[in-house]
Design a protein around this motif. Structure first.
Motif, short mmCIF file in Angstrom:
data_model
loop_
_atom_site.label_atom_id
_atom_site.label_comp_id
_atom_site.label_asym_id
_atom_site.label_seq_id
_atom_site.Cartn_x
_atom_site.Cartn_y
_atom_site.Cartn_z
N ILE A 32 0.85 -1.18 0.00
CA ILE A 32 0.00 0.00 0.00
C ILE A 32 0.89 1.24 0.00
CG2 ILE A 32 -1.69 1.34 1.33
CD1 ILE A 32 -2.70 -1.34 2.47
N GLU A 33 0.69 2.12 -0.95
CA GLU A 33 1.43 3.37 -0.95
C GLU A 33 0.94 4.21 0.23
OE1 GLU A 33 2.43 7.27 -3.78
OE2 GLU A 33 1.04 5.71 -4.49
N TYR A 34 1.86 4.70 1.04
CA TYR A 34 1.46 5.31 2.30
C TYR A 34 2.33 6.51 2.67
CZ TYR A 34 5.56 3.13 4.38
OH TYR A 34 6.85 2.78 4.66
N GLU A 35 1.78 7.27 3.60
CA GLU A 35 2.48 8.32 4.32
C GLU A 35 2.05 8.22 5.77
OE1 GLU A 35 2.41 13.20 4.28
OE2 GLU A 35 0.52 12.09 4.10
N VAL A 36 3.00 8.14 6.68
CA VAL A 36 2.71 8.20 8.11
C VAL A 36 3.11 9.59 8.58
CG1 VAL A 36 3.22 7.29 10.40
CG2 VAL A 36 3.04 5.73 8.44
N LEU A 37 2.13 10.37 8.99
CA LEU A 37 2.35 11.75 9.40
C LEU A 37 2.03 11.88 10.89
CD1 LEU A 37 2.85 14.77 8.91
CD2 LEU A 37 0.47 14.96 8.15
N VAL A 38 3.07 12.08 11.69
CA VAL A 38 2.89 12.24 13.13
C VAL A 38 2.88 13.72 13.45
CG1 VAL A 38 3.71 11.62 15.42
CG2 VAL A 38 4.13 10.07 13.50
N VAL A 39 1.89 14.14 14.22
CA VAL A 39 1.80 15.53 14.66
C VAL A 39 2.27 15.60 16.11
CG1 VAL A 39 0.34 17.55 14.96
CG2 VAL A 39 -0.14 15.91 13.10
N ASN A 40 3.46 16.15 16.30
CA ASN A 40 4.01 16.32 17.65
C ASN A 40 3.33 17.51 18.31
OD1 ASN A 40 5.74 16.18 19.93
ND2 ASN A 40 7.02 17.77 19.01
N ASP A 41 2.55 17.21 19.35
CA ASP A 41 1.73 18.24 19.98
C ASP A 41 2.36 18.71 21.29
OD1 ASP A 41 -0.53 19.92 20.17
OD2 ASP A 41 -1.52 18.48 21.49
N ASN A 42 3.40 19.53 21.17
CA ASN A 42 4.01 20.17 22.34
C ASN A 42 4.55 19.16 23.35
OD1 ASN A 42 4.72 22.57 23.73
ND2 ASN A 42 2.94 22.39 25.06
N SER A 43 5.15 18.09 22.84
CA SER A 43 5.71 17.07 23.74
C SER A 43 6.91 17.62 24.51
CB SER A 43 6.14 15.83 22.94
OG SER A 43 5.03 15.22 22.34
N LYS A 44 7.01 17.25 25.79
CA LYS A 44 8.11 17.68 26.64
C LYS A 44 9.11 16.56 26.90
CE LYS A 44 6.13 21.71 27.19
NZ LYS A 44 6.65 22.90 26.45
N ASP A 45 8.85 15.39 26.38
CA ASP A 45 9.75 14.26 26.57
C ASP A 45 10.59 14.06 25.31
OD1 ASP A 45 7.90 13.26 24.81
OD2 ASP A 45 7.22 11.62 26.08
N GLN A 46 10.95 12.84 25.00
CA GLN A 46 11.80 12.53 23.84
C GLN A 46 11.01 12.20 22.57
OE1 GLN A 46 15.34 12.68 23.74
NE2 GLN A 46 14.74 13.88 25.54
N THR A 47 9.73 12.54 22.55
CA THR A 47 8.92 12.22 21.37
C THR A 47 9.50 12.85 20.10
OG1 THR A 47 6.87 11.97 22.66
CG2 THR A 47 6.64 12.46 20.31
N GLU A 48 9.81 14.12 20.12
CA GLU A 48 10.30 14.77 18.89
C GLU A 48 11.64 14.21 18.42
OE1 GLU A 48 11.04 19.07 16.72
OE2 GLU A 48 10.48 19.04 18.85
N PRO A 49 12.66 14.03 19.30
CA PRO A 49 13.89 13.40 18.82
C PRO A 49 13.68 12.01 18.21
CG PRO A 49 14.27 14.44 20.94
CD PRO A 49 12.79 14.51 20.68
N ILE A 50 12.76 11.25 18.78
CA ILE A 50 12.45 9.93 18.20
C ILE A 50 11.85 10.09 16.81
CG2 ILE A 50 10.96 7.90 18.43
CD1 ILE A 50 11.26 8.22 21.50
N LEU A 51 10.94 11.04 16.65
CA LEU A 51 10.31 11.27 15.36
C LEU A 51 11.32 11.76 14.33
CD1 LEU A 51 6.95 12.93 16.49
CD2 LEU A 51 7.30 10.58 15.69
N ALA A 52 12.23 12.63 14.76
CA ALA A 52 13.25 13.12 13.84
C ALA A 52 14.10 11.96 13.32
CB ALA A 52 14.13 14.15 14.55
N ARG A 53 14.46 11.04 14.20
CA ARG A 53 15.25 9.88 13.77
C ARG A 53 14.45 8.97 12.85
NH1 ARG A 53 15.23 5.23 16.40
NH2 ARG A 53 14.66 6.19 18.40
#
Length: 268
Positions: A32-53
């Motif tokens: 299936i052709e796909y896009e996974v789009l995560v919306v980081n909603d003001n996370s204060k933990d390591q969510t954004e660094p994980i998403l960047a990786r």
């Protein structure tokens, strides 16, 4: 067709990586052709660094940061403004939804040529695991109330996990909900405005890590507001926002009509 998966995420460092990887693995296996789009909603933990990786490592994965105001509804709306696919699913970061069910949604949309696919956690064939009993009782009462008001056979309107074609999202504007009541606004507007839908069973598994963001005490009046808003549209709008009328208007209206509040919906 391309499938987009919008995942709102606030402080989900304990589960977001496994959730995204499971989705990518299943959608890739199903071709299936796909896009996974995560919306980081003001996370204060390591969510954004994980998403960047993950966005660097995994093809088809990207993330955006939600700007203020924050909250579940605003995060989902940010995703619905940013997705690139022909259809979009709202999917929970906590792995309460299953990739296998998302594939079933997608195949159902393809085979039945419907505008939306709605999941039901309480249909035959579905399995609910570790649902807190007080929330379960409130869920069933709320859904029964909605069924009676709108004369629906569908029994899980509050389920966030649903799939919509792009033109449906365009046809549901403007969206009003700021919080979890967006999960009710989207399907009720789609039904009231005449979009077609199919219902399939889907499993639900309570989160193993992190904390649920849904606060029942804060949400009752907000759910009621959006339910009554959609009911008033159904009763009093004389079908002004129904799909058939919007499609006809978009073809025949004078330039600039969209600025006067007439949504644009492409014909099927």
């Amino acid at each position: 067709m391309k499938l987009s998966v919008v995942i709102p995420a606030h402080n989900e460092e304990g589960c977001i990586e496994s959730t995204v990887r499971a989705l990518v693995e299943k959608l890739t296996a199903e071709r299936i052709e796909y896009e996974v789009l995560v919306v980081n909603d003001n996370s204060k933990d390591q969510t954004e660094p994980i998403l960047a990786r993950l966005s660097q490592e995994l093809k088809g994965v990207r993330y955006v940061n939600n700007t203020p105001p924050h909250g579940f509804g605003f995060a989902v709306r940010r995703g619905l403004e940013s997705f690139s696919g022909d259809a979009v699913a709202v999917y929970m970061a906590d792995a309460s939804d299953r990739p296998e069910d998302l594939v079933r949604y997608w195949r159902t949309m393809e085979e039945k040529r419907v505008d939306c696919v709605f999941g039901s956690r309480f249909a035959r064939g579905a399995q609910v695991v570790d649902y807190p009993f007080p929330k379960l009782m409130l869920n069933r009462v709320a859904n029964a109330f909605i069924q009676v008001l709108f004369t629906l056979s569908y029994n899980d309107t509050t389920n966030a996990f649903k799939l919509y074609r792009r033109e449906v999202i365009q046809g549901l504007q403007p969206l009003l909900s700021h919080h979890f009541n967006l999960t009710v606004e989207l399907p009720l507007k789609a039904i009231v405005r005449g979009f077609s839908y199919a219902v399939v069973p889907n499993d639900w598994i309570n989160r193993k890590t992190g904390v649920s963001k849904l606060k029942i005490k804060e949400m009752g009046s907000r759910y009621l507001f959006i339910v009554l808003y959609c009911l008033i549209e159904k009763w009093l709008s004389r079908g002004d926002y129904r799909r058939e009328k919007m499609s006809h208007t978009s073809k025949s209206a004078a330039p600039g009509s969209a600025k006067r509040g007439i949504p644009h919906v492409d014909a099927a």
